[in-house]
Enzyme design. Structure first.
Site, PDB file in Angstrom:
ATOM      1  N   HIS A   1      36.509  38.836 -15.971  1.00 17.20           N
ATOM      2  CA  HIS A   1      35.503  37.277 -14.560  1.00 17.20           C
ATOM      3  C   HIS A   1      35.260  38.122 -13.696  1.00 17.20           C
ATOM      4  O   HIS A   1      35.874  39.037 -12.925  1.00 17.20           O
ATOM      5  CB  HIS A   1      36.656  36.352 -14.494  1.00 17.20           C
ATOM      6  CG  HIS A   1      37.526  35.613 -15.797  1.00 17.20           C
ATOM      7  ND1 HIS A   1      38.754  36.728 -15.889  1.00 17.20           N
ATOM      8  CD2 HIS A   1      37.389  35.086 -16.575  1.00 17.20           C
ATOM      9  CE1 HIS A   1      39.001  35.776 -16.825  1.00 17.20           C
ATOM     10  NE2 HIS A   1      38.122  34.416 -17.820  1.00 17.20           N
TER      11      HIS A   1
ATOM     12  N   GLU B   1      35.033  31.140 -26.657  1.00 17.25           N
ATOM     13  CA  GLU B   1      36.244  31.539 -27.484  1.00 17.25           C
ATOM     14  C   GLU B   1      37.140  30.003 -27.662  1.00 17.25           C
ATOM     15  O   GLU B   1      37.484  29.192 -26.156  1.00 17.25           O
ATOM     16  CB  GLU B   1      37.223  31.752 -26.568  1.00 17.25           C
ATOM     17  CG  GLU B   1      38.740  32.519 -26.050  1.00 17.25           C
ATOM     18  CD  GLU B   1      39.386  33.079 -25.571  1.00 17.25           C
ATOM     19  OE1 GLU B   1      38.250  34.157 -25.426  1.00 17.25           O
ATOM     20  OE2 GLU B   1      39.911  33.443 -24.889  1.00 17.25           O
TER      21      GLU B   1
ATOM     22  N   ASP C   1      40.789  38.228 -28.986  1.00 14.64           N
ATOM     23  CA  ASP C   1      41.513  38.173 -28.321  1.00 14.64           C
ATOM     24  C   ASP C   1      43.013  38.291 -28.469  1.00 14.64           C
ATOM     25  O   ASP C   1      43.298  37.730 -29.144  1.00 14.64           O
ATOM     26  CB  ASP C   1      41.333  37.751 -26.944  1.00 14.64           C
ATOM     27  CG  ASP C   1      40.625  37.158 -26.104  1.00 14.64           C
ATOM     28  OD1 ASP C   1      39.507  37.978 -26.164  1.00 14.64           O
ATOM     29  OD2 ASP C   1      40.251  36.474 -25.159  1.00 14.64           O
TER      30      ASP C   1
ATOM     31  N   ASP D   1      37.834  38.122 -10.504  1.00 13.26           N
ATOM     32  CA  ASP D   1      38.519  39.555 -11.451  1.00 13.26           C
ATOM     33  C   ASP D   1      38.160  40.622 -10.558  1.00 13.26           C
ATOM     34  O   ASP D   1      38.801  41.427  -9.507  1.00 13.26           O
ATOM     35  CB  ASP D   1      39.045  39.677 -12.743  1.00 13.26           C
ATOM     36  CG  ASP D   1      39.250  39.060 -13.275  1.00 13.26           C
ATOM     37  OD1 ASP D   1      39.667  37.968 -12.941  1.00 13.26           O
ATOM     38  OD2 ASP D   1      38.533  38.440 -15.046  1.00 13.26           O
TER      39      ASP D   1
ATOM     40  N   GLU E   1      41.225  34.098 -29.832  1.00 11.48           N
ATOM     41  CA  GLU E   1      42.183  34.328 -29.030  1.00 11.48           C
ATOM     42  C   GLU E   1      43.756  33.757 -30.200  1.00 11.48           C
ATOM     43  O   GLU E   1      43.368  33.277 -30.883  1.00 11.48           O
ATOM     44  CB  GLU E   1      42.468  33.994 -28.296  1.00 11.48           C
ATOM     45  CG  GLU E   1      43.963  34.086 -27.452  1.00 11.48           C
ATOM     46  CD  GLU E   1      43.994  34.090 -25.663  1.00 11.48           C
ATOM     47  OE1 GLU E   1      42.642  34.655 -25.232  1.00 11.48           O
ATOM     48  OE2 GLU E   1      44.891  33.836 -25.405  1.00 11.48           O
TER      49      GLU E   1
HETATM   50  C1  XLS Z   1      42.494  31.474 -21.768  1.00 10.72           C
HETATM   51  C2  XLS Z   1      41.986  32.522 -21.634  1.00 10.72           C
HETATM   52  C3  XLS Z   1      40.919  33.287 -20.857  1.00 10.72           C
HETATM   53  C4  XLS Z   1      39.414  33.705 -21.758  1.00 10.72           C
HETATM   54  C5  XLS Z   1      38.866  34.129 -20.695  1.00 10.72           C
HETATM   55  O1  XLS Z   1      43.790  31.185 -22.050  1.00 10.72           O
HETATM   56  O2  XLS Z   1      41.835  32.996 -22.610  1.00 10.72           O
HETATM   57  O3  XLS Z   1      41.678  34.404 -20.454  1.00 10.72           O
HETATM   58  O4  XLS Z   1      40.182  34.840 -22.016  1.00 10.72           O
HETATM   59  O5  XLS Z   1      38.202  33.579 -19.793  1.00 10.72           O
HETATM   60 NI    NI Z   2      41.056  34.165 -23.558  1.00 13.45          NI
HETATM   61 NI    NI Z   3      44.718  32.640 -23.654  1.00 15.07          NI
END
Ligand code: XLS
Ligand code: NI
Ligand code: NI
Length: 443
Positions: free
Chosen positions: A103, A234, A298, A106, A270
């Protein structure tokens, strides 16, 4: 900065057997050919900047526990950002993987104004570019953090205040530019705080329109700068807001179709978000593949007893194999990959712990890939699925799907023939045993 992770071999290598200190791969062999491709090219492993380098190991009850000297608030913020970047690239190259993600916040500190914040980011991104050239590490995806700062407490694109929407637009524009500059494969929009806490103060329909407008503008901008990576949403069902709008793949898909965005966005699934939404990870992957929106993962896991995103390192071959099977069956990754959106437990304070987490997770994925290959090669599931749906491939089944039969004409024929379909076994236990055999027997 001198090396930070001094207690690990450079790089962590494939040993093919358990290493005494755990700092070698048992299964992950980048060169091994699986399903016609190098394992490294199939798995496309990435390390995340945020949990691994920007998070101090704090939780809501206590302060950071990790040894991350660059997070010391007494340091000059740009010096700290450089030190963090050095450690991050050292870690990724020692781990021997090809990608990372970050990000904006980061990688670089905020300035006093938006212009200064952008200048800091540009500086750090240029420096990251040099490191990437030196190491051969690529950017899996870039993203903007539109959820940590208090200005985003009521959402970014879905905020009741258009100025917050505008601020978010500036951040995303800068990060899209940065992602293009670093030749990123994808750009991710995780919903962050796009959701609500209570309907008492919320207009859901209005917020959906705002989100769609934002996503349309992002897609238009992507094309205007000639960025060729994939835009990804996501999905997540809840946390931080009580109800996140991008609940799961099906919800996101419906949203994309409704606002005519299905050609512009795919999904980054994710594992922990899938299970929080009440689905299995396998379900989410299969849904996305069947509907043409699958792109990236993810890789992490939750804890079955905790109702939040614990972001633990993946370590269940049983769980991963079935999802990796669906990915492989769907043709594998294109621009996506397995991003380690994972965090250490708060007590894992040794520098080597970050390696142990990643090495175990990568080996879990590598072994799952071998299981998936064997299930695919042996047609373990496909031959059963083919037989099960064979009736739709020809004759009346095919005619129905082709739109050549009506409800009335089917009904008349059913009565005339005194239709009496014969139930057949779903063979679930047999198939579960076959999957287990593959997991146990694979070399
Ligand atoms: C939060 C998300 C975050 C995204 C990126 O739960 O997983 O980490 O992957 O913003
Ligand atoms: Ni994530
Ligand atoms: Ni997450």
């Amino acid at each position: 900065m001198p090396d930070f992770f001094t207690s690990v071999p450079d790089p962590v290598a494939y040993a093919g057997q358990p290493a005494g200190d755990g700092l070698a791969y048992q299964v992950y062999d980048p060169e091994r050919i699986v399903a016609g491709k190098r394992m490294e090219d199939l798995l496309r492993i990435g390390v995340c900047y945020w949990h691994s380098f920007a998070w101090p190991g704090a939780d809501i009850f206590g302060a950071g526990t990790f040894d991350r000297p660059w997070l010391d608030p007494a340091m000059d913020p740009m010096d700290a950002a450089r030190m963090k970047q050095d450690a991050a690239f050292e870690f990724i190259s020692k781990l021997g993987v090809k990608f990372f993600s970050f990000h904006d916040v980061d990688m670089s500190p905020p300035g006093d104004t938006l212009a200064e914040t952008k200048a800091n980011l540009d500086q750090m991104v240029d420096r990251a570019g040099e490191k990437m050239d030196e190491t051969g590490i690529g950017l899996l995806w870039g993203t903007a953090n539109l959820f940590s700062h208090p200005r985003y407490a009521a959402g970014a694109a879905t905020n009741p205040d258009p100025e917050v929407f505008q601020y978010a637009a500036a951040q995303v524009r800068h990060m899209l530019d940065a992602t293009k500059k670093l030749d990123g494969s994808n750009y991710v929009l995780w919903g962050g705080r796009e959701g609500y806490e209570t309907l008492l103060n919320t207009r859901m329909g209005q917020e959906a329109d705002q989100l769609a407008r934002f996503m349309t503008m992002v897609a238009e901008y992507k094309h205007s700068i000639g960025f060729t990576g994939t835009l990804l949403i996501e999905p997540k069902p809840q946390e931080p807001t009580k109800h996140q709008y991008d609940y799961d793949c099906a919800t996101v898909h419906g949203f994309l179709e409704r606002y005519d965005l299905a050609n512009e966005y795919k999904v980054n699934i994710e594992v922990n978000h899938a299970t929080l939404s009440g689905h299995s990870f396998q379900h989410e992957v299969a849904y996305a593949i069947d509907n043409g929106i699958f792109c990236s993962v993810d890789a992490n896991r939750g804890d079955p007893q905790n109702g939040w995103d614990t972001d633990q390192f993946p370590n269940s071959v049983d769980e991963m194999s079935l999802a990796v099977y669906e990915i492989l069956r769907g043709g594998g990754f294109t621009t996506g990959g397995f991003m380690f959106d994972t965090k250490l437990r708060r007590q894992s304070i040794d520098r080597a712990d970050l390696f142990h987490g990643h090495i175990g997770g990568i080996d879990t994925l590598a072994r799952s890939l071998l299981v998936a290959e064997s299930l695919l090669d042996n047609k373990t599931l496909e031959s059963v699925r083919d037989d099960r749906y064979a009736g739709w491939a020809s004759g009346s089944g095919a005619d129905i799907l082709a739109g050549e039969r009506t409800l009335a004409d089917l009904a008349d024929e059913a009565v005339a023939n005194d239709l009496e379909p014969t139930p057949v076994s779903g063979a679930q236990e047999h198939l579960e045993n076959e999957v287990n055999k593959a997991i146990w027997n694979i070399g």
